[in-house]
Design an enzyme around this catalytic site. Structure first.
Site, PDB file in Angstrom:
ATOM      1  N   GLY A 170      -0.333   4.887  -0.793  1.00  0.00           N
ATOM      2  CA  GLY A 170      -1.457   5.417   0.005  1.00  0.00           C
ATOM      3  C   GLY A 170      -1.061   6.633   0.830  1.00  0.00           C
ATOM      4  O   GLY A 170       0.108   7.028   0.907  1.00  0.00           O
ATOM      5  N   HIS A 225      -5.803   5.388  20.799  1.00  0.00           N
ATOM      6  CA  HIS A 225      -5.023   6.531  21.285  1.00  0.00           C
ATOM      7  C   HIS A 225      -5.481   7.001  22.676  1.00  0.00           C
ATOM      8  O   HIS A 225      -4.671   7.219  23.570  1.00  0.00           O
ATOM      9  CB  HIS A 225      -5.129   7.718  20.321  1.00  0.00           C
ATOM     10  CG  HIS A 225      -4.788   7.378  18.896  1.00  0.00           C
ATOM     11  ND1 HIS A 225      -3.912   6.377  18.561  1.00  0.00           N
ATOM     12  CD2 HIS A 225      -5.205   7.909  17.716  1.00  0.00           C
ATOM     13  CE1 HIS A 225      -3.797   6.312  17.250  1.00  0.00           C
ATOM     14  NE2 HIS A 225      -4.586   7.222  16.710  1.00  0.00           N
ATOM     15  N   GLY A 228       0.842  -1.208   0.000  1.00  0.00           N
ATOM     16  CA  GLY A 228       0.000   0.000   0.000  1.00  0.00           C
ATOM     17  C   GLY A 228       0.868   1.245   0.000  1.00  0.00           C
ATOM     18  O   GLY A 228       0.530   2.255   0.608  1.00  0.00           O
ATOM     19  N   LYS A 257      -3.460   0.151  13.339  1.00  0.00           N
ATOM     20  CA  LYS A 257      -4.814   0.101  13.850  1.00  0.00           C
ATOM     21  C   LYS A 257      -5.786   0.452  12.727  1.00  0.00           C
ATOM     22  O   LYS A 257      -5.357   1.103  11.778  1.00  0.00           O
ATOM     23  CB  LYS A 257      -4.965   1.058  15.033  1.00  0.00           C
ATOM     24  CG  LYS A 257      -4.562   2.509  14.670  1.00  0.00           C
ATOM     25  CD  LYS A 257      -5.273   3.502  15.484  1.00  0.00           C
ATOM     26  CE  LYS A 257      -6.597   3.867  14.937  1.00  0.00           C
ATOM     27  NZ  LYS A 257      -6.662   4.908  13.914  1.00  0.00           N
TER      28      LYS A 257
HETATM   29  C1  BG6 Z   1      -5.393   8.340  13.478  1.00  0.00           C
HETATM   30  C2  BG6 Z   1      -6.878   8.455  13.197  1.00  0.00           C
HETATM   31  O1  BG6 Z   1      -5.095   7.099  14.063  1.00  0.00           O
HETATM   32  O2  BG6 Z   1      -5.024   9.360  14.381  1.00  0.00           O
HETATM   33  C3  BG6 Z   1      -7.192   9.836  12.630  1.00  0.00           C
HETATM   34  O3  BG6 Z   1      -7.251   7.457  12.273  1.00  0.00           O
HETATM   35  C4  BG6 Z   1      -6.672  10.911  13.550  1.00  0.00           C
HETATM   36  O4  BG6 Z   1      -8.585   9.988  12.429  1.00  0.00           O
HETATM   37  C5  BG6 Z   1      -5.208  10.670  13.881  1.00  0.00           C
HETATM   38  O5  BG6 Z   1      -6.818  12.148  12.886  1.00  0.00           O
HETATM   39  C6  BG6 Z   1      -4.700  11.622  14.941  1.00  0.00           C
HETATM   40  O6  BG6 Z   1      -3.297  11.476  15.024  1.00  0.00           O
HETATM   41  P1  BG6 Z   1      -2.391  12.716  15.314  1.00  0.00           P
HETATM   42  O7  BG6 Z   1      -1.020  12.166  15.467  1.00  0.00           O
HETATM   43  O8  BG6 Z   1      -2.536  13.644  14.129  1.00  0.00           O
HETATM   44  O9  BG6 Z   1      -2.928  13.325  16.549  1.00  0.00           O
END
Ligand code: BG6
Length: 455
Positions: free
Chosen positions: A17, A239, A14, A147
């Site tokens: 992407g 997260h 991928g 994820k």
């Molecule tokens: C990703 C999500 O895992 O984390 C996104 O799929 C989100 O939707 C992103 O915007 C946020 O990550 P960061 O590092 O930009 O805070």
């Protein structure tokens, strides 16, 4: 940091992407500039798009700042993911590289593809014998996956069973890039390297903890992925829960990978939901390409979690996240109880002005403490002030989350990766929130709304 110098092939599925473009190539390039990639390395990009090597090089050039010889380490292999010959071509290519180098190299397979393709690619990797190491003594084979790991307890278990059948646990690197963020890694250092915080870090002194992941951006062009998942699966199950584990876990007996992962998992297995969950959807979401016109998918949630152990019993962890909000920020706020006797503090001081520690994860990378001091002068008056430390003020080297995650994977350190037990415990909790949330009305909020107004 020390470079791990065994020749390594990065095979990225991928590769054309979004993720490769925005995160993986910039991170690999940064590691390359810092001389943290092995001297001998090759990146083999695999995707469906019909690109010549030169076109692929141009594609990568656009993702990085400068190039400095990095581009010479690229190869491209076009193929469909459901076609066995794609994998045979990758195998031939890796063997060719190994022959050129005269040794069995390390192989890292990065699945930078939608989760619906994991099973297909993993099975094909195995059928083409790519999951095996070429030599028992030299070279490792590792697999990096992104994820979301499944959509619920069952699909996550199925994916893990498949992974477990094809690879040993020490070969599997499940990414939650939040664990690679410096500000998150600092949470354990902050808590456990200072005497002054830990005695207060419990239900006796802490009133509540807020964990916020706010984003101004909408779902942009990720309609079909997002609509199937929603905010809770997209950032809640991973997260946000990982931030919670670092704030809430017990002091690990050692800083080794298995001990830390185990402590994180202990917290995840003790989380329960409390009260009702609020869900929202920003106005205009339904017009996004890939989103069902009558979709009830949430782009915002607020839920309260509790941890059933003696340290945290009764303390609410308020978890909030959403897209299309008034500002982008990620923060953890530890709100302390008001234990003052009243002789100094103004009686009418606001609740939110009790002592608190704010850990700003981004965009500010900062820790601050709100405390009260006497106003200089004749009056017996106190006022709230802030004591703070900012990562930006330091002349420290900046490492982004993907750089850290890739470096750790090359080094064989799984601490910043999710274990199979963590996945299963986090899904159990998230499913209970989902069950509760399903029948709740969706709050429609305007893009740019202040999250505090979504109630
Ligand atoms: C990703 C999500 O895992 O984390 C996104 O799929 C989100 O939707 C992103 O915007 C946020 O990550 P960061 O590092 O930009 O805070």
């Amino acid at each position: 940091m020390k470079r791990h110098n065994v020749p390594t092939i990065f095979a990225i599925f991928g590769v054309t992407g979004d993720l490769a473009q925005k995160k993986i190539f910039p991170a690999l390039f940064d590691l390359y500039k810092k001389k943290l990639l092995p001297e001998k390395f090759q990146i083999v990009g695999i995707a469906r798009r019909d690109l010549s090597l030169d076109e692929f090089k141009d594609f990568v050039r656009d993702t990085i700042d400068g190039e400095d010889g990095f581009i010479d380490h690229l190869k491209y292999s076009q193929g469909q993911f459901d076609d066995g010959t794609t994998y045979q071509k990758v195998k031939d290519l890796t063997e060719e590289i190994d022959n050129e180098w005269g040794q069995c190299s390390n192989k890292l397979f990065y699945l930078s593809v939608p989760p619906s393709l994991y099973e297909l690619i993993l099975n094909n990797l195995s059928s083409a014998d790519l999951s095996k190491v070429c030599d028992d003594m030299n070279g490792w084979t590792r697999v990096l996956i992104e994820k979301p790991f499944g959509k619920d307890v069952d699909t996550a278990r199925k994916l893990d069973e498949l992974l477990g059948k094809l690879f040993k646990e020490e070969q599997i690197y499940r990414i939650d890039h939040y664990l690679g963020k410096q500000t998150l890694q600092n949470i354990l250092a902050f808590r456990f390297s200072n005497t002054i915080f830990e005695p207060l870090w419990n239900r006796k002194y802490i009133k509540s903890i807020d964990i916020n992941l706010f984003e101004e951006k909408t779902i942009e062009r990720r309609g079909s992925f997002y609509d199937e998942n929603g905010a809770l699966r997209d950032v809640g199950q991973n997260h946000i829960l990982q931030m919670l584990t670092l704030v809430a876990m017990e002091m690990p007996k050692s800083m080794t990978c298995s001990v830390i992962r185990n402590e994180r998992e202990k917290i995840l297995s003790k989380i329960t939901k409390r009260g009702e969950t609020i869900r929202g959807q920003y106005k205009g979401y339904l017009n996004t390409e890939g989103v069902a016109r009558d979709s009830k998918t949430e782009t915002f949630f607020r839920t309260v979690a509790c941890i059933k152990n003696s340290r945290w019993k009764g303390v609410p962890f308020i978890l909030t996240s959403g897209k299309g909000l008034s500002e982008s920020k990620v923060e953890i706020i530890i709100n302390f109880k008001d234990m003052t006797t009243g002789s100094f503090m103004p009686k009418q001081h606001k609740d939110q002005e009790c002592n608190k520690i704010t850990i700003n994860i981004q965009p500010k990378e900062k820790i601050s403490i709100l405390f009260w001091v006497k106003v200089p002068g004749f009056l017996d008056k106190v006022e709230p002030r802030e004591l703070s430390f900012s990562f930006h003020n330091e002349k420290n080297e900046h490492i982004n989350a993907y750089e850290k995650v890739l470096f750790d994977c090359i080094s064989g350190d799984q601490t910043s990766f999710i274990s199979t037990k963590e996945i299963s415990s986090s899904w159990k909790y998230i499913m209970s929130v989902m069950d509760n949330m399903q029948n709740k009305d969706l709050i429609n909020y305007k893009v740019g709304e202040d999250p505090n107004n979504i109630k």
